[in-house]
Scaffold this motif. Structure first.
Motif, PDB file in Angstrom:
ATOM      1  N   CYS A 101       4.605  -4.921   8.697  1.00 58.85           N
ATOM      2  CA  CYS A 101       3.712  -3.802   7.591  1.00 58.85           C
ATOM      3  C   CYS A 101       2.710  -3.258   8.264  1.00 58.85           C
ATOM      4  CB  CYS A 101       3.577  -4.788   6.406  1.00 58.85           C
ATOM      5  SG  CYS A 101       2.353  -3.720   5.506  1.00 58.85           S
ATOM      6  N   ARG A 102       2.360  -1.932   8.221  1.00 59.54           N
ATOM      7  CA  ARG A 102       1.187  -1.367   9.129  1.00 59.54           C
ATOM      8  C   ARG A 102       0.011  -1.246   8.253  1.00 59.54           C
ATOM      9  NH1 ARG A 102      -0.299  -1.670  14.224  1.00 59.54           N
ATOM     10  NH2 ARG A 102      -0.503   0.456  15.129  1.00 59.54           N
ATOM     11  N   CYS A 103       0.024  -1.335   6.904  1.00 60.47           N
ATOM     12  CA  CYS A 103      -0.909  -1.229   5.877  1.00 60.47           C
ATOM     13  C   CYS A 103      -1.515  -2.379   5.544  1.00 60.47           C
ATOM     14  CB  CYS A 103      -0.225  -0.679   4.701  1.00 60.47           C
ATOM     15  SG  CYS A 103       0.599   1.181   4.936  1.00 60.47           S
TER      16      CYS A 103
ATOM     17  N   CYS B 230       7.379  -0.528   3.473  1.00 60.12           N
ATOM     18  CA  CYS B 230       8.015  -1.747   4.273  1.00 60.12           C
ATOM     19  C   CYS B 230       8.734  -2.669   3.020  1.00 60.12           C
ATOM     20  CB  CYS B 230       6.985  -2.511   4.932  1.00 60.12           C
ATOM     21  SG  CYS B 230       5.597  -3.072   3.841  1.00 60.12           S
TER      22      CYS B 230
ATOM     23  N   GLN C 167       0.668  -1.315   0.060  1.00 58.48           N
ATOM     24  CA  GLN C 167       0.060   0.122   0.005  1.00 58.48           C
ATOM     25  C   GLN C 167       0.870   1.143  -0.089  1.00 58.48           C
ATOM     26  OE1 GLN C 167      -3.486  -0.248   2.583  1.00 58.48           O
ATOM     27  NE2 GLN C 167      -3.558  -2.432   2.235  1.00 58.48           N
ATOM     28  N   CYS C 168       1.389   1.623   1.100  1.00 56.02           N
ATOM     29  CA  CYS C 168       2.262   3.032   1.194  1.00 56.02           C
ATOM     30  C   CYS C 168       3.607   2.447   0.544  1.00 56.02           C
ATOM     31  CB  CYS C 168       2.441   3.367   2.446  1.00 56.02           C
ATOM     32  SG  CYS C 168       3.634   2.638   3.681  1.00 56.02           S
TER      33      CYS C 168
END
Ligand code: FES
Ligand code: FES
Lengths: 162, 788
Positions: free
Chosen positions: A139-141, A107, A103-104
Motif C-alpha cells: 500500500c503506497r498511501c 490496494c 486512502q486511494c
C-alpha cells in the motif's frame, strides 16, 4: 502462437460462468475485462504488489500470476462477493472504513481478499502476525497502521468467528 | 453556525464504493469497439534514430495503426513549459520540453518511439516486437558533474552544453559575514530520491462522439481542468467540446500532474482520427521510465556559526538532476533552495544551483518536491555544528528557531510560486517539546542501558525539524447546490487521489448548511461538473479548494436564511438552520426542509423580484496571496544490528502543525503515508542506474517499497497555529510526513553506532544495509584491529 480457444467454466462469487478464452489470457484480465468484475485491481502484473489477490478455492492467490484457463473447474471469490446481499459490509470492510484503513483504495481489494482469508485461519491474531500476513500486499498511501488496526478491530468484532 | 463536523474524525463518504469494488478507476472504463495502445520505447539512454521500420507490425492481424513521429505532421510539437522560471535576477533557463514520440534522437531509456493500436492489449504488445529501429548509440550522461564537462555529449544539440538552469539567490552578505564565524563547516551532501510508485500506474481512455462532436477522456491525472484546456488547444477544439474525467485515482503523489505525457497527447488524437475509443494502461515496467520521478542533488554546503551556536550564514552550491527534459521548470531546485533555510534564522544565505540535463527520465515533483533535499542539508549541518561546538543537538535547534513573535517572517528570497518566501505563522518550540516528550528523549539520553539491547544491537535516537510551504495559489473554486431532495451537491475542479476530499469538503459544507455530512455529494475531477481549477499539488487541496468550498457554502447559507425569512415572514436573525431544516427560533413547528426551500427558490410559474437568482446555489473561488507554511518535528528510536546493519524502528513520533484541521483521521492518514514514503526514500528505495543510463531495478521485486514489516507504528500529535492567509486557517498536510525522514535516519543511525567517534558521518540518502556497511564497516574493523 496458436489460435486455439479454451473453454473455462468457473464459479465466481457463487455464479457460474463459461467462456472461451485464449490460452495466454491472465486470470486478472479474465475477471476484470471478460467478466467485468473490475473490483480486482492490477498494480504490477508481476506478483509483488498483491493488488490482484483473489481467493481460489478459498485460498488467496495473485490473479496476475495465473492464467484464466487455470480457473476451469475452480471456485473464485473476489471483492465483489464480500459484502452481504443486502449490502452489509463484511466486518473487515466495515473496520477498514471505521479506522480509515484506505486512502486511494487501489490496494484495498487485494488486502481484503488476503486478510479475510487470514482471519478465517487466525481468529485471534497478534499485531506481528497481522503485519507478517499483510507484508505481501503493498500500500503506497496509508503506511499500513490503520490497516493493521482494522484487522485487529475486525478480529475482535468477529469474536473468534471464522 | 454549529460546528459538528469540522475538526471531527469523520469516516469517509467515499469508502463504501471503494471497499465493495464499485469505484471506477480509469482501467475499469470499458467501451464498445475499444482499441488498445502499446508503446515501443527506447532501449537506449542516448541514441540517434537512423530508421524505423513498422511495415511488418502493420500487417499483423488485429493491428489497426502504427504511428511514429513522422506520421504526426504538425501535431508533433514539444510539450508546454508548465512552470515558467520565477523572476530572479540573472537567471539562466534553457527550455527543452518532452516530445510525444522521439524523432531524430532518444534521450532516455523508455522514451516512446512508436505507438501501436490493436484490437487487444495482447496483440498491441505482440506487434511492438515487429518494429525495427536502427539506433546509433551515443554516450549517456548519467553523472551530474560529468554532464557539465566541456567535452560531454550534448543531450540537446541546440544548446551549448547540458546546463538546464543556473540560479543564484542571496540574502544578506555571506562573504562578509563568514569572516565573523567561530566555526565554518563544509561538507558535500548527496540526496537521491526515487519513483513515486502509486499502486495504480498511469492510464488514459479517450472516446470521440462524432454525433455530439465531443471528446471524453478518462485520465489518471491530478489536474483534469488543465488537461482539458491543453488537449482542446492541441486538437483545435473548444474547451466545451472536451470533457476530462479523473475518476477514482489510485494514488498520485505528484507525477500524475505532469503535463502532457506523450500518451495524453497521442491517445485522444488517434481516437478522433480513427473514430474509435482507445485505452492505454501503463504497465509497471513502463512506470519506471514513462512516469516522471525525482532524483539526485549534490550539495557543497557551508555553515558559518558562532560559538554560541547561532547561525551566521549558509552558503550552498548544488547540482540538480532534471532528467532529459525540463517541462516543470525550476520547481524542484527552488523548493530545495528555499526549504534549506528550514525553521531557523539564517541572516546570510548564498545559494546557487545548476540544473543539469541527464539521459534519465524527467524529474518532476513527487511528495515533498525537493524540500527533502534542503531539509537534509540544514539538519545535517546543525548536527555537525552541535557536535563540534559541544552543544546538545536539540538546544542548537532551539537557539536558531524563528521566534513565535517574528511572524510573518520574510526570508528575502523567491519561492516556487514567485512570491517572496515568507512564513505566515508558527510556534516551533512547543512542537519540538511535544516530540521530545512523546519519544522520551530525556529518559533515553540519561539511561546508559538504553543504548544496547541484550542481543548486542545498538540503539540510537534522532530528532529533526522541518517546515513545509503548502497551499500555494493560484486558486480553486467550488459550486454548492441544495437539491430539491434536500441533499446537497458540491463540485470542485481539483482531482482527488485518496486524500479524502469527498469527506473533508462535505464536512465544511455540512457545518455551514446544517445538514448531515452523509447528505453532501461531492464531485471532483470532472470538467463537465466544474469548469475552473488548477489541480492537486503542493498540499493545496484542503487549503485552497477547502476555503473555496467554505466561501460557497457561506453564500448558500445566506440564501437559505433569506429564503426562510421570506417564507416565515420574520427576520433572518430569527432563522435557525439545523438537521436539514430552516426554522424560526423557538417555534420548532415553523420549520421547512432545505429541499422544499430549494424548490420554492426555483419557481416554475409566476413572477420573481428583479435580480432574483434561482435555487439555493453558489459558486465561489479562493486564491491565497501566498502559501501557508506548516511545520513539525519527527523523532525516532532505532535499533541497528552491527553485524548485518539491518535496522528496526522501535518508536516513531510525528508532531505536526498544519493549522486548522478539518478531519484529524484523514490528516493522520496523510502523515502515516508520508512517513512510509520517507522511510522508503531513506532506507529502501533507490533507482540504480548503470553508466549507460540503464535502470537496473525496474520492478517492484527489485525496487523495494516499504511493507507492513518496514513501517512502524507512528505516534502522532498536533499543535494548531492557524494560518492568517485563509479564513479557515488551514495549512496543507499532504507532504509533511515525507520531508524530514532522511535527515532523521542519518542522525539516529549515527547516534546508534556512535559514528562520529569512529570519524564517520552520514552525508547521503538513501541508505541501505549494504551502504551502511560500506561506510562504516572499514572504520569499525580498523578500530577493532587497534590501528589509529
Ligand atoms: S498485480 Fe498481481 S501482484 Fe501486483
Ligand atoms: S490506499 Fe492507496 S495504495 Fe493502499
Amino acid at each position: 502462437m496458436s489460435d486455439e480457444r479454451h473453454r473455462v467454466a468457473t464459479t465466481v462469487n457463487g455464479t457460474r460462468h463459461q467462456r472461451d478464452v485464449d490460452g495466454r489470457l491472465l486470470l486478472s484480465d479474465f475477471l476484470r475485462h471478460v467478466l467485468g468484475l473490475t473490483g480486482t485491481r492490477v498494480g504490477c502484473e508481476h506478483g509483488v504488489c498483491g493488488a490482484c489477490t483473489i481467493q481460489y478455492d478459498g485460498l488467496p492467490v495473485r490473479s496476475c500470476l495465473m492464467l484464466a484457463v487455470q480457473a476451469d473447474g475452480h471456485e473464485i471469490a473476489t471483492v465483489e462477493g464480500l459484502a452481504g446481499k443486502d449490502g452489509t459490509l463484511h466486518p473487515l470492510q466495515q473496520a477498514l472504513r471505521d479506522t480509515h484503513g484506505l486512502q486511494c483504495g487501489f490496494c484495498t481489494a487485494g488486502i481484503l481478499m488476503t486478510m479475510t482469508a487470514f482471519l478465517a485461519e487466525h481468529p485471534k491474531p497478534t499485531e506481528p502476525d497481522i503485519r507478517e500476513a499483510l507484508s505481501g500486499n503493498l500500500c503506497r498511501c496509508t503506511g499500513y497502521q490503520h490497516i493493521v488496526e482494522a484487522v485487529t478491530l475486525a478480529a475482535s468484532r468477529m469474536g473468534g468467528r471464522r | 453556525m454549529v460546528t459538528r463536523y469540522l475538526g471531527a474524525p469523520i469516516t469517509r463518504n467515499e469508502d463504501a464504493r471503494l471497499l465493495t469494488g464499485r469505484a471506477l478507476f480509469v482501467d475499469d472504463v470499458n467501451l464498445p469497439n475499444l482499441l488498445h495502445a502499446a508503446f515501443l520505447r527506447s532501449p537506449h539512454a542516448h541514441a540517434r534514430i537512423k530508421s524505423i521500420d513498422v511495415a511488418t507490425a502493420k500487417q499483423r492481424d488485429g493491428v489497426i495503426a502504427v504511428i511514429t513521429a513522422a506520421d504526426m505532421g504538425d501535431y508533433w510539437r514539444p510539450g508546454p513549459l508548465l512552470v515558467p522560471p520565477p523572476p530572479i535576477r540573472d537567471i539562466v533557463f534553457n527550455q527543452c520540453t518532452q516530445v510525444p514520440l522521439a524523432k531524430d534522437k532518444v534521450r532516455h531509456v523508455g522514451e516512446p518511439v512508436a505507438m501501436v493500436l490493436a484490437e487487444s492489449r495482447y496483440l498491441a504488445e505482440d506487434a511492438l516486437a515487429d518494429i525495427v529501429v536502427d539506433y546509433e548509440a551515443l554516450p549517456a550522461i548519467v553523472d551530474l558533474a560529468d554532464g557539465l564537462k566541456p567535452d560531454a555529449a550534448r543531450i540537446h544539440e541546440d544548446l551549448a552544453g547540458n546546463t538546464a538552469a543556473h540560479v543564484r539567490q542571496t540574502k544578506g552578505n555571506y562573504a562578509e559575514a563568514v569572516k565573523r564565524a567561530d566555526l565554518v563547516i563544509k561538507r558535500r551532501f548527496v540526496y537521491d530520491r526515487g519513483a513515486s510508485s502509486p499502486i495504480e500506474t498511469r492510464g488514459i481512455v479517450a472516446e470521440w462522439d462524432g454525433k455530439a462532436d465531443r471528446l471524453t477522456i478518462w485520465d489518471t491525472t491530478q489536474a483534469p481542468v488543465v488537461i482539458r484546456n491543453g488537449i482542446a488547444a492541441m486538437l483545435g477544439l473548444s474547451e466545451r467540446q472536451v470533457r476530462v474525467i479523473a475518476p477514482f485515482i489510485g494514488g498520485g503523489f505528484g507525477p500524475k500532474i505532469m503535463m502532457f505525457y506523450p500518451e495524453e497527447v497521442l491517445v485522444p488524437w488517434m481516437a478522433i482520427k480513427l473514430s474509435r475509443p482507445i485505452k492505454w494502461i501503463e504497465d509497471r515496467l513502463e512506470h519506471f521510465f514513462a512516469t516522471t520521478q525525482e532524483r539526485g542533488q549534490v550539495h557543497d554546503a557551508e555553515l558559518a556559526i558562532g560559538r554560541d551556536g547561532k547561525i551566521i550564514g549558509v552558503k550552498d552550491v548544488f547540482l540538480h538532476d532534471t532528467g532529459a527534459y525540463d517541462p516543470y521548470g525550476l520547481t524542484l531546485p527552488i523548493n530545495s533552495q528555499c526549504t534549506l533555510l528550514n525553521a531557523y534564522v539564517v541572516p546570510h544565505y548564498d545559494s546557487t544551483f545548476t540544473a543539469v540535463f541527464t539521459n534519465k527520465p524527467i524529474a518532476t515533483p513527487y511528495r515533498g518536491a525537493g524540500r527533502q533535499h534542503g531539509v537534509f542539508v540544514m539538519e545535517r549541518l546543525l548536527d555537525i555544528a552541535a557536535r563540534q561546538l559541544g552543544i546538545d543537538r536539540i538546544e542548537i535547534r532551539r537557539r536558531n528557531f524563528i521566534g513565535p513573535d517574528q511572524f510573518p517572517y520574510n526570508n528575502e528570497i523567491i519561492y516556487q510560486d514567485f512570491a517572496p518566501l515568507e512564513y505566515d505563522s508558527g510556534n516551533y518550540g512547543p512542537v519540538l517539546d511535544k516530540a521530545l516528550e512523546l519519544i522520551g528523549y530525556d529518559k533515553f539520553v540519561r539511561d546508559p542501558t538504553a543504548r544496547r539491547t541484550d542481543d548486542g544491537k545498538h540503539v540510537g535516537i534522532g530528532v529533526v525539524f522541518y517546515i513545509e510551504g503548502t497551499g500555494i495559489g493560484p486558486y480553486e473554486g467550488a459550486r454548492i447546490q441544495v437539491q430539491s431532495s434536500g441533499r446537497v451537491s458540491l463540485a470542485t475542479g481539483v482531482g482527488t487521489q485518496g486524500q479524502g476530499h469527498f469527506t473533508s469538503f462535505a464536512q465544511i459544507t455540512a457545518d455551514q448548511l446544517g445538514v448531515d455530512v452523509r447528505d453532501v455529494d461531492v464531485v471532483t475531477g470532472d470538467t463537465d461538473q466544474f469548469y475552473w481549477g488548477a489541480g492537486t499539488f503542493a498540499s493545496r487541496g484542503a487549503v485552497v479548494a477547502g476555503n473555496a468550498v467554505n466561501e460557497a457554502a457561506k453564500v448558500v447559507r445566506q440564501k437559505i436564511l433569506r429564503a426562510a425569512a421570506e417564507h416565515f415572514e420574520c427576520a433572518e436573525a430569527d432563522i435557525v438552520i439545523a438537521n436539514g431544516k430552516a426554522s424560526v427560533a423557538g417555534v420548532s413547528e415553523r420549520a421547512i426542509g432545505l429541499g422544499e426551500l430549494a424548490q420554492r427558490a426555483n419557481p416554475l410559474r409566476g413572477a420573481v423580484k428583479p435580480g432574483t437568482e434561482p435555487g439555493l446555489e453558489a459558486t465561489n473561488y479562493f486564491g491565497p496571496a501566498r502559501g501557508a507554511t506548516a511545520n513539525g518535528a519527527h523523532a525516532m528510536i532505532i535499533e541497528v544490528d552491527p553485524a548485518t546493519m539491518m535496522i528496526e524502528i522501535k518508536k516513531y513520533v510525528v508532531v505536526h502543525d498544519c493549522g486548522t484541521v478539518i478531519n484529524p483521521l484523514i490528516v493522520e492518514g496523510q502523515i502515516h503515508g508520508g512517513v512510509a514514503q520517507g522511510i522508503g526514500n531513506a532506507f529502501y528505495e533507490q533507482l540504480a542506474w548503470d553508466r549507460d543510463g540503464q535502470l537496473l531495478n525496474a520492478s517492484l521485486a527489485d525496487y523495494l517499497l516499504p511493507t507492513a514489516l518496514d513501517v512502524p507504528h507512528i505516534d502522532s500529535a498536533h499543535t494548531v497555529t492557524p494560518s492568517p492567509l485563509n479564513p479557515m486557517g488551514i495549512k496543507g498536510a499532504g507532504e509533511a510526513g515525507a520531508i524530514p525522514v532522511g535527515a532523521l535516519f542519518a542522525q539516529a543511525i549515527e547516534d546508534a553506532l556512535d559514528l562520529p567517534r569512529h570519524g564517520v558521518e552520514i552525508l547521503e540518502i538513501p541508505l541501505s544495509p549494504n551502504r551502511l556497511w560500506e561506510l562504516i564497516g572499514p572504520h569499525l574493523d580498523k578500530k577493532e584491529a587497534g590501528s589509529p
